[in-house]
Design an enzyme around this catalytic site. Sequence first.
Site, PDB file in Angstrom:
ATOM      1  N   GLU A 771       0.843  -1.231   0.136  1.00  0.00           N
ATOM      2  CA  GLU A 771      -0.097   0.051   0.124  1.00  0.00           C
ATOM      3  C   GLU A 771       0.937   1.046  -0.152  1.00  0.00           C
ATOM      4  OE1 GLU A 771      -3.312   0.488  -0.467  1.00  0.00           O
ATOM      5  OE2 GLU A 771      -3.587  -1.641  -0.404  1.00  0.00           O
ATOM      6  N   ASP A 772       1.854   1.324  -0.982  1.00  0.00           N
ATOM      7  CA  ASP A 772       2.395   2.418  -1.069  1.00  0.00           C
ATOM      8  C   ASP A 772       3.433   2.830  -0.230  1.00  0.00           C
ATOM      9  OD1 ASP A 772       1.733   3.137  -3.567  1.00  0.00           O
ATOM     10  OD2 ASP A 772       0.029   4.255  -2.895  1.00  0.00           O
ATOM     11  N   ALA A 773       3.737   1.873   0.918  1.00  0.00           N
ATOM     12  CA  ALA A 773       4.691   2.333   1.852  1.00  0.00           C
ATOM     13  C   ALA A 773       6.048   2.172   1.375  1.00  0.00           C
ATOM     14  CB  ALA A 773       4.615   1.429   3.096  1.00  0.00           C
ATOM     15  N   GLY A 923       3.917   7.998  -0.200  1.00  0.00           N
ATOM     16  CA  GLY A 923       3.607   6.835   0.516  1.00  0.00           C
ATOM     17  C   GLY A 923       4.415   7.235   1.967  1.00  0.00           C
ATOM     18  N   ARG A 955      -1.084   3.384 -11.641  1.00  0.00           N
ATOM     19  CA  ARG A 955      -0.615   4.770 -11.569  1.00  0.00           C
ATOM     20  C   ARG A 955      -0.243   5.631 -12.899  1.00  0.00           C
ATOM     21  NH1 ARG A 955       0.629   4.315  -6.120  1.00  0.00           N
ATOM     22  NH2 ARG A 955      -1.022   3.998  -4.953  1.00  0.00           N
TER      23      ARG A 955
END
Lengths: 1160, 374
Positions: A771-773, A923, A955
């Site tokens: 999740e974009d971390a 993120g 994206r």
Amino acid sequence: MGLKQEDYLASASKQQKVDADMEFLAAPVKSAVDKFQLLPEFLKVRGLVKQHLDSFNYFVRTEIKKIVRANDLIRSKVDPSIYLRYKDVWIGEPSLLESGINEKLSPHRCRLSDITYAAPIYVNIEYSNGSHGQKTFPVEKTLPVVKNKVVIGRMPIMLRSCCCILHGKDEAELSRLGECPLDPGGYFIIKGTEKVILIQEQLSKNRIIIDTDKKGCIQASVTSSTEATKSKTVIKMEKEKIYLYLNQFASKVPIMVVLKAMGMESDQEVVQMVGRESQYGALLLPSIEECASNGVYTQQQALEFLEKKVKRSPYYNPSLDQGGKALVILRDVFIANTLVIQNNFRPKCLYVGVMLTRMMEAILNKDAMDDKDYVGNKRLELSGQLLSLLFEDLFKTTNEEVIKSVDATLAKPSRSSRFDFSQLLVKDNITHGLERTLSTGNWDVKRFRMHRKGMTQVLARLSFIGTLGHMTKISPQFEKSRKVSGPRALQPSQWGMLCPCDTPEGEACGLVKNLALMTHVTTDEEQGPIISLCYCLGVEDLALLSAEELHAKDSFLIMLNGLILGKHRRPQRFANVMRKLRRAGKLGEFVSVFVNEKQRCVYIASDGGRVCRPLVIADKGVSRIKKHHMKELLDGVRNFDDFLREGLIEYLDVNEENNALIALYEGEATTETTHIEIEPFTILGVCAGLIPFPHHNQSPRNTYQCAMGKQAMGNIAYNQLCRMDTLIYLLVYPQRPLLTTRTIELVGYDKLGAGQNATVAVMSFSGYDIEDAIVMNKSSLDRGFGRCIVMKKLSAENQKYENNTSDRIIRPQRDGHDAERMQILDDDGLAAPGEIIRPNDIYINKQSPIDTRSKVSSPAGLEDKYYKPSRQTYKGPEGETAVVDRVSLFTNRNKNLCIKFMIRHTRRPEVGDKFSSRHGQKGVCGTILQQEDFPFSERGICPDLIMNPHGFPSRMTVGKMIELLGSKAGVSSGKFHYGSAFGEPSGHADRVEAISETLVKHGFSYNGKDFIYSGITGLPLQAYIFMGPIYYQKLKHMVLDKMHARGSGPRVMITRQPTEGRSRNGGLRVGEMERDCLIAYGTSMLIYERLMISSDPFEVQVCRNCGLLGYYNHKLKTSICSTCKTGENVSTMKLPYACKLLFQELQSMNIVPRLKLTEA
Amino acid sequence: MAKVPIWDLPDVPKGELPPHLELQRTRVLCNSDAPTHTENIQYSGAYASMGVDNSVRLGQFQNNFKVEVIRVTEDDMEFDMIGIDAALANAFRRILIAELPTMAIEKVLIANNTSVIQDEVLAHRLGLIPIKVDPRLFDYMSENDVPHEKNTIVFKLHVRCERGGPRLTVKSDELIWLPNGSEFPLEAANLTSNSTSKPKTYTSFRCSQDSLPEFSENPIGLKYPDITIAKLGPGQEIELEAHAVKGMGKTHAKWSPVATAWYRMLPEVVLLQDVEGEKAEELKNKCPKPCNVFDIEDVGNGNKRAVVARPRACTLCRECIRGEGWDKYVALRRVKDHFIFTIESTGALPPEVLFTEAVKILEEKCERVITELS
């Protein structure tokens, strides 16, 4: 700028070779690369916020004089011979009158000491004193007194405008004044805060707009705006009949009646004026019939008819009515922009005729409808215009007040002192009015019924780009709540004028816009010379034309700023001549000439607020700019204005662009091409200009980055360490991006960057990157990556009180129980810079007098016992060690001593801090790992952070991948690569092929993927990893400012429930939905515990008899019901305190809530 | 692959792996899309069915293990480690980065800092300056230790930029070693102590460090004299004392004795077919300049053949196998048990010493495991 140098060298060497070859010199510029040099030149001449500066300069130089000239005479009503005349007005240098001495102000001083950066408004006046006491006789006139340089108020000065002391200063001089050379100016400093007047978007004034109302009726509306009045005229087709809607009329009025009232009595003439074609006649017929049915045939009858419709004011006095009010309305309010000279209503009739024709065309053909969202129909209102509105209003009220006080003095039966008109000029009105309006942002101009809120904003100083972006922001005309898609959509006419990317997300999406890089907003220009020029060029005057000729097929109407000038038989030729004159400099450079074939009109516009942009003129597709021009530019013998003056470049507004065929590049020009773009990337604004390869990204990503770039930490300005803002975020080691764009260099982002080039490996790692971390390398953080400084301001004021006592700051106690809290204080009682400040530390050892009201004999030498301590303590988060960075002392507006403290805290990134690349890919830091656990490449390179590849497919930020490639090539070859928008053809962006070649040349794979070893197992990974540097921004959202948890803590007094919000150390709410979940789960005890035990349990005594609440008498140790007056039948129960409160509140409203207890 | 009847396959000699398995066991195949067979087969019985013993044998390791030093300079070295497992090579790398102690500035006492650079940032910058001192001569400072000559090195920095002069860049050579420890008196102690005894300072050195034999010859200094610490404008001044202590890279990267340490597996470039004529020329040109792996050999009568001349230089840019069909000619491989190890020292210890220290630490760890087990 490696590229520029090369170009220059290349062109120079070429120049040598073929110096004599005139043919070569005459050849057009081959590639667009050369033309790029115009851009820095343009920005050098105009600056980044030229629209604000131009507008303010125009106001200060021209508009203010016009306003004063229009209201130059004030005359006493009591004695008409007593008057005051303003001869001249001008604005002086920013200064402050301190104890009689005019002290020059510098902007930075104003910021630091919370004062307004303003300059005195000087006037030259001439006034009659009148004679003593008695009324003057007209015969023995005393000579008027002339007084020069009288101050009537103080005008806040826009920084870098022509009145500002920073105007025309070079970098060294600016830094001496404590100013950042890269700061664009264009804002005001009001009481120490920087205020921007936002650009306001509006529908254009004085133009006929054809559109539909809510019911779908077609209407023609004109918003008239003159110096005297503002009105809105609507002509609407309703049930086949045409009516006029005007605020001054109580109800709608048939248009035929209006025409008759204006003297156009013949129906035939009306029909002729609209057009002789049968369809027009058919559309007009119902209206004509209605008029006849009303029995209106003559002008007199029409006026009488209208008289009845005139709106009467509530306190209307019929005796005062002189009649003819309808005529006055028609003359002064109805389409106020067409002036009635000597009661000649003919131009007005013809104007109505044009309106009717346009309307009917729209009825017959829906395409003729005007688009409200079309940029050409919009005007941008800038600070100068807004200030002039305000100043005019304030000036007039001041004058009125002067008259009032003059009359009051004159009316006094006996006057002892000599009457001096100039003494009555009070300057506070204008000063305070301007200051108040600018600091609150509420524009209240009563004359125009203007009440607008939020016109000014505090300049965003979070990042340099945020500041720039704030200056180009355009606030919308609509309220944000409207759920319409039309105004939010991207208009094709925005091309090159407004940035297509930079708009906020959410409710203001598409409504708030930003200017593009090269956009210029015009200021008003004198109409007179243009009118006479038009007549010289063969425009037939309207007065000489019959009604029928108005729509003669063989000629075009000529309109100037919405005013009908007349007709011309050869419109194209006329337009060409006008344009030629403009290019030759005989006409203002921003005058636009637009031939509308469909409406058979030539629109000439010289009004302010139009957006326009420079374009290269091309003759039959051949650019006028030749190589030698560019060489001269490079040599510095030519500047942007020379290009304009010589007619190589001109400004086109949105309307005139419709008459032009603009080629993007020279190579694409055909013989029909009239103009060539200077650079395609200038369609983007400042914020979007930071993005490398934005044309490879999915468009919303660019929009997200535009919003995020403003939150990125970095350098704010060169003077950032001298500023005393309430909150400053700084990056410790900001870098300039490895992959730059031309815009970055133009705006100075390379000097005041907000981010760092991080080596990124695109791979999944450790699971803490979902999740974009992002996973960060601890060693990188140790070495300073993402380290930031947060500075907060604390302030204190040494107040003075009514009885002349004042606060005092005293030496700290060095021992005793408070000594520990006073550790950081210096002997002067103030916290010393460099000291570590902890929560509950005292940072100013202040005392205030106990008695601040009653008279004290010696206020200065008050005894110690009359003071009570009013120390101020630092309330920071526990465990955070902050440092006192700076302490500044100054005298504020009220002549009180003020102290500002900057508290600094250096933070290293931690889990949960937010980062983002320049492609809208934000993120949080998911985990921080040791360097030895990180993968490493064959060359020993270890990434700074790891990003999950799942961020890419959905994206579609291909630009980010190219940025990675380009940066990697950049670091390996030691030069900055470019990624300007649409820059590949012109060489402002490197092509992927070229980048790949560079990579291969340095031994990397062409696709940027490296052979990577796992740092944990030591074995190679089973995939090649896409790795290279990407410019990462640290955003201002940090865990430290957000994290919050509490066990027990403070409660609200009234309900006894836990407080709300982090700042109040509030509880975490079990909300309605959480409650629903618990109910569904059947955990009733948990609900009971959460909603009652942990919240506001309260024991009450309930009377079983009456059901009301009683109380517990502690003396008698019994419960008593106060209603039944007994202690019997009282039970004790628990309920939420809020519930008990509700019962009591209900009781106070005469509602009796009774409790019926089943048990007990 | 063409179908081949099973009885046509060549016999596999017992006790030896078939060539394709041997290849997979010993080489990483770097194909154009992804590397394959990167893993090591650890299980001793993995090839038992083929009669091959895959267990690790000490004797075998002792016979096969080789270290060849390629290049040693003062600060960095490159050596080949042959015949070792990746896990072990990696263990050395990890120890080098994170577990070898050095001395680094940990505590900075700032007496005066009027420069533009903030105290914390200045302290951070000082911390990252490598100190040229053998950390083995020092002890760790535990929490309740007092700083003394065996666990602390004190430096002082006092620079000021005179008014009217040009701006000043403070370089690391301005840091002066104080062998006698801190010179800043402890404020609290100052009041009580009498004037005859030495004033108590932030350190309690029993003797001067330069009187110790290990430092008398070889004074403690910084590795580089030209690291920019700060820049001072006219009238600005920095006065501070920096205390360096012993620590490990695990805690903070400033204690890491290496700038970086890493290895790569030995590249092996194999020409699967003869590449001759123009194709050879093309292959040679495909390989980028810095690598230049291939050479051209004259095979007589004007014929040319490509040969792999410098496989070690291969950076795995995969240019040679880029393009249709090229993977039939060239195969890029990595030898799994041959590591080209590079150590870039920050200067506290020479790289070769660092490596032996790393070996010692691993040895210690192994011993600890053994003692725990027994």
